[in-house]
Write an enzyme that holds these catalytic residues in place. Structure first.
Site, PDB file in Angstrom:
ATOM      1  N   CYS A  53     -16.785 -19.346  24.844  1.00  0.00           N
ATOM      2  CA  CYS A  53     -15.595 -19.663  24.051  1.00  0.00           C
ATOM      3  C   CYS A  53     -15.965 -20.607  22.902  1.00  0.00           C
ATOM      4  CB  CYS A  53     -14.542 -20.315  24.943  1.00  0.00           C
ATOM      5  SG  CYS A  53     -13.144 -20.973  24.015  1.00  0.00           S
ATOM      6  N   ASP A  95       6.199   7.449  -2.508  1.00  0.00           N
ATOM      7  CA  ASP A  95       4.735   7.382  -2.440  1.00  0.00           C
ATOM      8  C   ASP A  95       4.186   8.516  -1.583  1.00  0.00           C
ATOM      9  OD1 ASP A  95       2.311   6.427  -3.059  1.00  0.00           O
ATOM     10  OD2 ASP A  95       2.426   4.609  -1.844  1.00  0.00           O
ATOM     11  N   TYR A 137      13.050  15.810  -7.418  1.00  0.00           N
ATOM     12  CA  TYR A 137      13.482  14.906  -8.479  1.00  0.00           C
ATOM     13  C   TYR A 137      13.467  15.513  -9.883  1.00  0.00           C
ATOM     14  CZ  TYR A 137       8.405  14.101  -8.150  1.00  0.00           C
ATOM     15  OH  TYR A 137       7.058  14.261  -8.045  1.00  0.00           O
ATOM     16  N   CYS A 145     -14.027 -24.173  23.840  1.00  0.00           N
ATOM     17  CA  CYS A 145     -14.342 -25.025  24.992  1.00  0.00           C
ATOM     18  C   CYS A 145     -15.700 -24.712  25.621  1.00  0.00           C
ATOM     19  CB  CYS A 145     -13.250 -24.938  26.045  1.00  0.00           C
ATOM     20  SG  CYS A 145     -13.246 -23.373  26.941  1.00  0.00           S
ATOM     21  N   LYS A 164       6.413  -0.281 -11.560  1.00  0.00           N
ATOM     22  CA  LYS A 164       5.741  -0.368 -10.262  1.00  0.00           C
ATOM     23  C   LYS A 164       5.976  -1.711  -9.573  1.00  0.00           C
ATOM     24  CE  LYS A 164       2.651   2.232  -9.097  1.00  0.00           C
ATOM     25  NZ  LYS A 164       1.489   2.957  -9.529  1.00  0.00           N
ATOM     26  N   LYS A 203      10.404   5.343  -6.589  1.00  0.00           N
ATOM     27  CA  LYS A 203       9.164   6.107  -6.805  1.00  0.00           C
ATOM     28  C   LYS A 203       8.549   6.359  -5.441  1.00  0.00           C
ATOM     29  CE  LYS A 203       5.131   6.469  -9.742  1.00  0.00           C
ATOM     30  NZ  LYS A 203       4.152   6.912  -8.762  1.00  0.00           N
ATOM     31  N   GLU A 262      15.476   5.972  -9.979  1.00  0.00           N
ATOM     32  CA  GLU A 262      15.106   6.598  -8.707  1.00  0.00           C
ATOM     33  C   GLU A 262      13.998   5.795  -8.038  1.00  0.00           C
ATOM     34  OE1 GLU A 262      13.790  10.568  -9.619  1.00  0.00           O
ATOM     35  OE2 GLU A 262      15.508  10.963 -10.918  1.00  0.00           O
ATOM     36  N   CYS A 304      -9.222 -25.370  28.337  1.00  0.00           N
ATOM     37  CA  CYS A 304      -9.610 -25.003  26.971  1.00  0.00           C
ATOM     38  C   CYS A 304      -8.552 -25.560  26.024  1.00  0.00           C
ATOM     39  CB  CYS A 304      -9.694 -23.488  26.846  1.00  0.00           C
ATOM     40  SG  CYS A 304      -9.953 -22.943  25.159  1.00  0.00           S
ATOM     41  N   CYS A 317     -11.405 -16.105  27.194  1.00  0.00           N
ATOM     42  CA  CYS A 317     -12.060 -17.357  27.555  1.00  0.00           C
ATOM     43  C   CYS A 317     -11.634 -17.674  28.984  1.00  0.00           C
ATOM     44  CB  CYS A 317     -11.592 -18.453  26.601  1.00  0.00           C
ATOM     45  SG  CYS A 317     -11.730 -20.104  27.292  1.00  0.00           S
TER      46      CYS A 317
HETATM   47  S1  IVH Z   1       9.225  12.369 -12.129  1.00  0.00           S
HETATM   48  C1  IVH Z   1       8.357  14.236 -15.764  1.00  0.00           C
HETATM   49  N1  IVH Z   1      10.330  11.040 -10.156  1.00  0.00           N
HETATM   50  O1  IVH Z   1       4.954   9.847  -9.425  1.00  0.00           O
HETATM   51  C2  IVH Z   1       8.212  13.257 -14.712  1.00  0.00           C
HETATM   52  N2  IVH Z   1       7.984  11.327 -10.127  1.00  0.00           N
HETATM   53  O2  IVH Z   1       3.134   8.795 -11.423  1.00  0.00           O
HETATM   54  C3  IVH Z   1       7.494  13.766 -13.542  1.00  0.00           C
HETATM   55  N3  IVH Z   1       6.886  10.367  -8.173  1.00  0.00           N
HETATM   56  O3  IVH Z   1       3.334  12.874 -10.098  1.00  0.00           O
HETATM   57  C4  IVH Z   1       7.581  12.904 -12.364  1.00  0.00           C
HETATM   58  N4  IVH Z   1       8.714   9.597  -7.208  1.00  0.00           N
HETATM   59  O4  IVH Z   1       4.260  12.508  -7.752  1.00  0.00           O
HETATM   60  C5  IVH Z   1       9.176  11.482 -10.679  1.00  0.00           C
HETATM   61  N5  IVH Z   1      11.445   9.900  -8.471  1.00  0.00           N
HETATM   62  C6  IVH Z   1      10.317  10.367  -8.995  1.00  0.00           C
HETATM   63  C7  IVH Z   1       9.069  10.180  -8.355  1.00  0.00           C
HETATM   64  C8  IVH Z   1       7.919  10.666  -8.972  1.00  0.00           C
HETATM   65  C9  IVH Z   1       7.390   9.724  -7.107  1.00  0.00           C
HETATM   66  C10 IVH Z   1       5.450  10.625  -8.383  1.00  0.00           C
HETATM   67  C11 IVH Z   1       5.130  12.056  -8.725  1.00  0.00           C
HETATM   68  C12 IVH Z   1       4.396  11.975 -10.033  1.00  0.00           C
HETATM   69  C13 IVH Z   1       3.913  10.568 -10.039  1.00  0.00           C
HETATM   70  C14 IVH Z   1       3.686  10.073 -11.435  1.00  0.00           C
END
Ligand code: IVH
Length: 680
Positions: free
Chosen positions: A412, A118, A225, A415, A318, A116, A114, A436, A430
C-alpha cells in the site's frame, strides 16, 4: 389467393406504419409496446405462412436484407454540404453581419435553430414514397451505399405517408442514443471486447457493418434536417417557403425531426437558444456538439447561396469540446474507504468539457489492460457533463520509445501493508484496514457525508487536515472536537468553528438506517442499511446478528452478510460504535407496526416550513412507518399539514381548503401518543 388474408395483411401493415409514425415522428406512442409487438408478430406469422405476400417494404422487413460484399459508391443527386463553425459570440456576430451585408439589409433575420446532432450524415432517397437508397456523405459528391443497413433503423420509414413528392432526397443525421451506447459498451466490456470511444464512433461503426443484422441490433436512430432535392410530377406537394415549415412537411411525410428545433430572431435569439440547449445537453437522450443556425426563409437562403462546400445561410455554433488529447504523465494509486486501490491518471492539464482537467480515473487494472495504456502515452480524454473525466483511448502512433508499463504496487502506497487481489475480481486491496491512514480518512469522509451523518461543514479537505493534525483517529473523535481546537486550525475563523460544532451536535440526532450506512460496512449502501434497520430495529439486536439471520433479510446475499459479520466481529469497530453512542449519537426509536397496526394508514400528511426539534426527513420516515402517505403538496385529500416555522404557500393553501394544520410541538405529542418518542 384468399382475399381476406390479403386484406388482413394490408390492414396490419397500415396499422403498424401508423404506430411507427406516432412513435418516431410525433414522439407520442399511441399503443403500449406489447400491443405493437403483438401486431408485428401477427403480421410476421401471416407473412411466414403466405410467402407470396411478402413485400420488401413491409414493416417486418426491417431486420432482414443482405449486403453483397463491400459498400458500393453512390453519386448524390445534389452535393451533401458541410457547415462552417463558430465558437464565440463575436464570430456569430460576424456571420450575421456578413449575411446582412450580402442582403443589403439591416433587418433582423429569422433563424431556424437546431441542435447539432453528433452522428453521421445520411442521404435517403424515396421514389414514389418508397425508400430506394441510403448513402453516407463520403466526400460530399459520392458516398457509400448503406441502404440495407439504414433499412434496419427503426425510425427510418420504409414508406412515406401523406402527399409526398414523387422523388425525395432527404438529409439527416444517424446517431446512437446515449443509453444504447452505454449498453453496447457494457456488453463489450463484459465480453472482453473493444469499446467505442463515443456514440458517434459507435454509430459509424454500426452503420458500416457488412452484416445488416448487426446494425439492426445496435439501436441507431435518425433525425432529418434538410431536403437535398424534391421533384413532384403531380404537383401535390409544393415545398414550403421556410426551412421550419419544410421540417414540418418532413414530419407530415413520416420522417422524424428533432423536437428541440425552434425559430429564433437575430443574434440574441440564436444565443439564447444556444445557452438553453447547452444547459440541457446532459439531459438529452443523444449527443450534440453545438447548435446549427439556418436562415429560415428559403428566398433568403437562395439569395445567399454557397461558398465552396458550405452554405452562406447556415453555421454551426459549436459547444466546448468534450474530448481532447493530452499526455499521461504518471499513474498514482489511491486507497479508498474499503482499501480498494484505484489507479489515477496524472495528465498534462488540458481544457476539456469546459474545465481544465489534470486527473482522470482509470477504475482498475483491468481497465488499464483493456486500454493498453502506458505512462508517457498520448491519450484521448473525455469529460461529458458532470461525469468524472475518463481516458477513452490511447493514440498508439504517438507512443514514445520510453513509454513505461503501469504496474500495481505490491504494498500500500500509504501504510505499506501488503496489497492483495481478490479472486475473480479486478480489484486490488490494501490489507491494512483502519490502521491504514487512507482508509481511516476515507471512512471519516464517508461518515460525515450528506447521505450519512450529514455533518455540514465537515468536508473532505477539513477531514484531511484534522487527520494530519492527529485530531481525528476514528469517526467517534468527531464528537469530542471542540471549538478552540478547530478555531486554531489554519484558515478557520471563530465563526466557522462555532458553526461546525453546532453542525456536529445537530448530526448527533440521526436515524438507525443512516447510522448503519455511516459505518461504511462494505457493500452496505443506503438501501441495505434501511433493510437492516427495519429488520433489527435496535443496535443491540443488530450487534447480535449472525450470518444465517442476515441472509434472510431482503437483498442481503452471502457476500454482504459476510462483510457485515466481519465488520461487527472486529473489536476496533465495536469500540467505535460504543464511543459514538457514549458521545451522544442517537436516533428516535421507531416502532414498526404490522399493517393492521399502522394507525395512520389511508392518511396523507404534508410537512412544510422549518422543523426545529427533528429533521424533516426523520419526520417523514416516522410518518411512513406509521402507515401515512407523505405528500409534497396540499390538496383536498390532505389529512393533516404539519407547519413548522415560516411555512408559506402550503400553509395558506391548507387554510384555504380547510385542511387541519398542527405545529411541530403538537405533531411530536401526537407521535408520542402513538408510541413514537422523539428525543430532542
Ligand atoms: S445541416 C446544408 N443540420 O453537421 C447544411 N447538419 O458540420 C447541411 N449535422 O454533415 C447540414 N446536425 O452531419 C445540419 N441540425 C443539423 C445537423 C447537421 C448535425 C451535421 C451533419 C453535417 C455536419 C456539418
Amino acid at each position: 389467393m384468399n382475399q381476406s388474408i390479403v386484406e388482413k395483411i394490408n390492414q396490419l401493415r397500415t396499422q403498424i406504419e401508423e404506430h411507427n409514425y406516432q412513435y418516431y415522428v410525433l414522439d407520442n406512442p399511441s399503443v403500449p409496446d406489447a400491443e405493437y409487438d403483438r401486431l408485428m408478430r401477427e403480421l410476421q406469422a401471416l407473412e411466414n405462412s403466405n410467402p407470396d405476400l411478402v413485400d420488401a417494404n413491409s414493416p417486418t422487413q426491417k431486420v432482414s436484407g443482405k449486403m453483397d460484399g463491400a459498400f458500393q459508391p453512390v453519386n448524390h443527386l445534389t452535393p451533401m454540404l458541410s457547415l462552417d463553425n463558430v465558437f464565440s459570440e463575436e464570430d456569430l456576430e460576424s456571420f450575421i453581419q456578413r449575411i446582412n451585408r450580402r442582403l443589403h439589409s439591416e433587418q433582423e433575420i429569422e433563424f431556424t435553430c437546431e441542435p447539432k446532432l453528433d452522428g453521421l450524415a445520411v442521404s435517403i432517397v424515396y421514389q414514389d414514397g418508397v425508400l430506394v437508397s441510403a448513402a453516407t456523405r463520403g466526400d460530399g459528391q459520392t458516398g457509400e451505399d448503406v441502404t440495407q443497413n439504414v433499412r434496419t433503423i427503426k425510425s427510418v420509414p420504409l414508406k412515406l405517408r401523406g402527399n409526398y413528392p414523387s422523388l425525395l432526397d432527404v438529409r439527416g443525421e444517424i446517431f446512437m442514443p446515449k443509453d444504447s451506447f452505454d449498453k453496447l459498451n457494457e456488453t463489450a466490456i463484459a465480453k472482453g471486447g473493444k469499446t467505442f470511444v463515443n456514440p458517434r464512433n459507435a454509430a459509424a461503426g454500426s452503420l458500416r457493418q457488412l452484416d445488416p443484422s448487426v446494425t439492426a441490433e445496435r439501436s441507431l436512430a435518425v433525425y432529418f434536417y434538410a431536403i437535398g432535392s424534391a421533384q413532384d410530377d403531380e404537383g401535390k406537394s409544393e415545398l414550403k417557403q421556410s426551412h421550419f415549415d419544410r421540417l414540418q412537411q418532413l414530419k407530415d411525410w413520416g420522417l422524424p425531426v428533432c423536437p428541440e428545433i425552434e425559430v429564433c430572431m437575430g443574434k440574441k435569439g440564436c444565443l439564447d437558444f444556444y445557452s438553453r440547449i447547452l444547459r440541457r445537453r446532459d439531459s438529452l437522450a443523444y449527443e450534440i456538439d453545438g447548435v446549427v443556425l439556418k436562415v429560415n426563409l428559403i428566398e433568403l437562403q437562395d439569395e445567399l447561396g454557397f461558398v465552396a462546400k458550405a452554405p452562406r445561410w447556415a453555421i454551426a455554433h459549436k459547444f466546448p469540446a468534450q474530448e481532447e488529447m493530452t499526455k499521461l504523465q504518471a499513474v498514482d494509486f489511491q486507497v479508498g474507504r474499503t482499501g480498494a486501490i484505484t489507479p489515477v491518471a496524472r495528465l498534462d492539464p488540458v481544457f476539456v468539457g469546459g474545465v481544465t482537467v489534470s486527473n482522470a480515473t482509470l477504475h482498475n487494472m483491468d481497465e488499464i489492460d483493456r486500454l493498453g495504456v502506458m505512462v508517457g502515452d498520448t491519450v484521448i480524454i473525455r469529460r461529458a457533463g458532470d461525469v468524472i473525466p475518463q481516458i477513452v483511448k490511447v493514440v498508439n502512433e504517438r507512443r514514445p520509445d520510453n513509454a513505461r508499463m503501469v504496474t500495481i504496487p505490491s504494498h500500500c502506497p500509504v501504510c505499506g501493508s501488503p496489497v492483495e487481489k481478490e479472486e475473480d475480481q479486478a480489484i486490488y486491496r490494501c490489507t491494512g484496514g483502519l490502521f491504514c491512514d487512507a482508509q481511516k480518512r476515507e471512512s471519516i469522509k464517508h461518515f460525515a457525508s450528506r447521505k450519512a451523518m450529514d455533518i455540514d461543514g465537515l468536508g473532505d479537505k477539513l477531514v484531511d487536515l484534522l487527520c494530519e493534525q492527529g485530531l481525528l483517529n476514528s469517526v467517534a473523535d468527531i464528537f469530542i472536537l471542540n471549538k478552540e481546537t478547530i478555531a486554531s486550525l489554519e484558515r478557520m475563523a471563530d465563526k466557522s468553528a462555532e458553526n461546525l460544532i453546532s453542525a456536529i451536535n445537530k448530526a448527533k440526532t440521526t436515524t438507525f438506517a443512516k447510522f448503519i450506512y455511516s459505518l461504511g460496512i462494505r457493500e452496505v449502501g443506503e438501501v441495505t442499511a434501511n433493510n437492516l434497520a427495519n429488520h433489527f430495529l435496535t443496535i443491540e439486536k443488530l450487534l447480535m446478528a449472525n450470518h444465517d439471520e442476515l441472509v434472510q433479510i431482503k437483498d442481503i446475499g452471502e457476500v454482504v452478510a459476510q462483510h457485515i459479520v466481519a465488520f461487527l466481529g472486529n473489536e476496533h469497530n465495536l469500540d467505535v460504535i460504543d464511543k459514538l453512542l457514549d458521545r451522544g449519537v442517537h436516533w428516535p426509536e421507531v416502532k414498526i407496526m404490522s399493517l393492521e397496526e399502522q394507525p395512520l394508514i389511508e392518511q396523507t400528511w404534508v410537512l412544510t416550513g422549518t422543523l426545529n426539534r427533528m429533521k424533516r426527513n426523520d419526520a417523514k420516515q416516522i410518518l411512513l412507518s406509521l402507515g401515512a402517505k407523505v405528500s409534497g403538496s396540499v390538496s383536498k385529500k390532505t389529512s393533516i399539514v404539519v407547519a413548522g416555522d415560516s411555512a408559506g404557500s402550503k400553509l395558506a393553501k391548507a387554510n384555504e381548503l380547510g385542511v387541519s394544520v398542527i405545529d411541530e410541538d403538537t405533531f411530536i405529542e401526537r407521535l408520542s401518543s402513538l408510541g413514537v418518542k422523539v428525543t430532542d
